[in-house]
Design an enzyme around this catalytic site. Structure first.
Site, PDB file in Angstrom:
ATOM      1  N   GLY A 213      66.281   7.761  63.264  1.00  0.00           N
ATOM      2  CA  GLY A 213      67.231   7.119  62.293  1.00  0.00           C
ATOM      3  C   GLY A 213      66.641   7.013  60.929  1.00  0.00           C
ATOM      4  O   GLY A 213      65.418   7.063  60.743  1.00  0.00           O
ATOM      5  N   GLY A 216      63.249   4.165  61.361  1.00  0.00           N
ATOM      6  CA  GLY A 216      62.250   4.270  62.368  1.00  0.00           C
ATOM      7  C   GLY A 216      62.871   5.089  63.492  1.00  0.00           C
ATOM      8  O   GLY A 216      63.811   6.003  63.195  1.00  0.00           O
ATOM      9  N   ASP A 335      78.076   1.680  58.116  1.00  0.00           N
ATOM     10  CA  ASP A 335      77.271   2.975  58.363  1.00  0.00           C
ATOM     11  C   ASP A 335      77.928   3.572  59.624  1.00  0.00           C
ATOM     12  O   ASP A 335      77.044   3.988  60.794  1.00  0.00           O
ATOM     13  CB  ASP A 335      75.856   2.680  58.414  1.00  0.00           C
ATOM     14  CG  ASP A 335      75.187   4.075  58.334  1.00  0.00           C
ATOM     15  OD1 ASP A 335      75.593   5.088  58.070  1.00  0.00           O
ATOM     16  OD2 ASP A 335      73.810   3.954  58.953  1.00  0.00           O
TER      17      ASP A 335
END
Ligand code: ADE
Length: 523
Positions: A213, A216, A335
């Protein structure tokens, strides 16, 4: 080699020859014989008497015999006989006897003390005494040498054991610090306790990377006997790790539609530090990955959409403190997208990835300095425009815009639509491709007010039609006109309880009453 030495000796001694044939008082006499002077064959008449030469008073004269033994014929052939100057090995030996047991060597030698003592000779092998072990180090007096040897024998293994012990301790500590990569944990399996502020270093075995993602990688991992997910944040993304755990540690966050938090850990040392977030693991992965590889049935779609909306509703909700739990403030995800919705085995969804989330403490400013965060593709028009109000509701409405796009992704892969199901496409992929710039997004979403295409074939199914209406109300340009998460959840929950009979009639299955026949228009 010995043959050459013997031959040389034969020649030298043979050339010297007998000194004298007369008895001289005080002198030593020996039999003298030289095969080379006797034509190669032993002959009695070739044997002479030799008077040994003068010598120092402290030295002695001896007699010797050198002969050859043929192991095949088992015959001894005399080579040389004569006088032999002072040698301790010959002292006080009345008979000339070779004691060396090695029959393989062909030449034998004996010496003796006394006149004509070499007339007869013999071989009398003695058991060999093993030669002393020659040490590699400097010779030392015997007792010291033994002590030294003893000390070495003790100290070398002790030193080795000590080094192994030190190395093991060091290795163990380091592994504890860095985590167990591809290693079976040594600890007994035990139950996973409630999330704690910091777990310390648990024996976590990272198995394989499941997803990569913005922050990491997400690993499938083993903690005792449980499979868990470990999100590894590099040093530069520490803030996301801090934010994410802050969200997880809020009251009421232990919810079935929110990814289950297990703990956090810091791994490595100052140079290579990593921040780990340990959560429940879901084999099906993200909704995005699932839809790429699978289609969903109508009931599956309802299950996913309802639980997803319920998760978002719970996140957005402010919950007062009660006896069991503390106060939960409202949280905006910021998000929200199909990659951050995980699919559980029972086909319900849970919400994940709170690295950008924002907590709204009542009476406090939200404290955000930058409004344009999240994934470009899922940004609401006001975010793309940079025109957001920094209020709680504004942020919650931004999440709802993205929720509308995820509903579209679900509908696009739902088998309830009338017609062939197309390949999985990201929202706006058809319109602006896979890597849109901010300008591409602004032009498409803000200027042209475009939205992902809803096919007419979808609207032929009354349930999907309701979903299409819902997604359109989620992505409304006017943020204030958008549906709330609780409203979406209610609508989908109602649809879930409804079985589709045909394209225009729905049967609502209520627990309490008879199946209720309603017209599509009534929904
Ligand atoms: N991808 C991201 N997070 C995950 C998780 N917790 N389980 C499975 N796949 C994931």
């Amino acid at each position: 080699m010995s043959v050459y030495i013997v031959t040389l000796l034969c020649i030298i001694l043979g050339l010297l020859g007998p000194i004298s044939a007369h008895d001289v008082k005080g002198s030593t006499y020996c039999e003298f014989y030289n095969e080379t002077m006797c034509g190669g064959e032993f002959k009695e008449d070739c044997v002479e008497k030799e008077m040994c030469g003068p010598h120092d008073p402290d030295k002695r004269n001896h007699c010797y015999v050198l002969w050859q033994y043929d192991s095949v014929t088992q015959k001894s052939t005399t080579k040389l006989k004569g006088c032999f100057l002072d040698s301790k090995e010959c002292y006080d030996k009345q008979r000339c006897v070779e004691k060396n047991a090695d029959r393989k060597k062909q030449h034998f030698f004996c010496c003796c003390d006394g006149n004509m003592c070499n007339r007869n000779f013999s071989w009398d092998p003695q058991p060999t005494i093993p030669p002393p072990i020659v040490q590699e180090y400097e010779p030392v007096p015997n007792t010291e040498q033994q002590l030294f040897t003893f000390m070495m024998l003790i100290s070398i293994p002790a030193l080795l054991l000590f080094l192994i012990f030190i190395f093991s301790v060091f290795y163990y500590c380091r592994r504890k610090k860095l985590g167990y990569f591809n290693e079976i944990p040594t600890m007994e399996p035990g139950p996973i306790s409630q999330p704690s502020p910091n777990l310390g270093n648990r024996p976590i075995q990272l198995v394989e990377i499941k997803a990569r993602g913005r922050f990491g990688a997400v690993w499938k991992a083993k903690l005792h006997s449980e499979i868990v997910a470990v999100k590894v944040f590099p040093q530069q993304d520490k803030q996301s790790w801090v934010t994410e755990q802050e969200i997880f540690k809020l009251a009421h966050m232990d919810h079935e539609d929110i990814l289950r938090f297990i703990g956090v850990e810091k791994r490595g040392d100052s140079v290579l530090i990593e921040f780990w977030l340990i959560t429940a693991y879901h084999e099906k992965g993200s909704l995005c990955d699932y839809l790429k590889a699978n289609v969903v049935s109508w009931p599956e779609m309802c299950r996913i959409a309802e639980s997803m909306a319920r998760g978002l509703m719970h996140l957005h909700e402010e919950i007062p403190a009660n006896k069991a739990d503390g106060y939960k403030p409202a949280v905006a995800h910021r998000d929200f997208k199909s990659k951050n919705v995980l699919l559980k085995n029972d086909m319900t969804a849970c919400i994940a990835d709170f690295g950008l989330a924002l907590i709204f403490h009542p009476g406090k400013p939200c404290g955000d300095t930058h409004g344009q965060v999240g994934t470009r593709r899922y940004m609401a028009p006001e975010v793309l425009e940079g025109a957001i109000n920094f209020t709680r509701d504004s942020f919650l409405r931004i999440d709802m815009y993205a929720c509308g796009l995820v509903l579209w992704e679900l509908a696009s892969r739902c088998t309830a639509q009338d017609g062939p199901i197309g390949e999985y496409r990201l929202p706006f992929e058809e319109e602006i491709g896979l890597h849109p710039s901010l300008e591409d997004m602004q032009e498409c979403v803000v200027a042209k007010k475009e939205r992902p295409l809803i096919l007419e074939t979808w609207r032929k199914h009354p349930g999907l039609l309701a979903i299409c209406d819902t997604m359109e109300e989620c992505w409304d340009h006017d943020a204030e006109a958008r549906l709330s998460a609780s409203c979406v959840m209610e609508r989908v929950a109602c649809l879930s309880r409804t079985t589709i009979l045909n394209s225009s009639t729905l049967i609502r299955v209520d627990n309490a009453s008879e199946p209720l026949i309603t017209k599509e228009s009534s929904m």
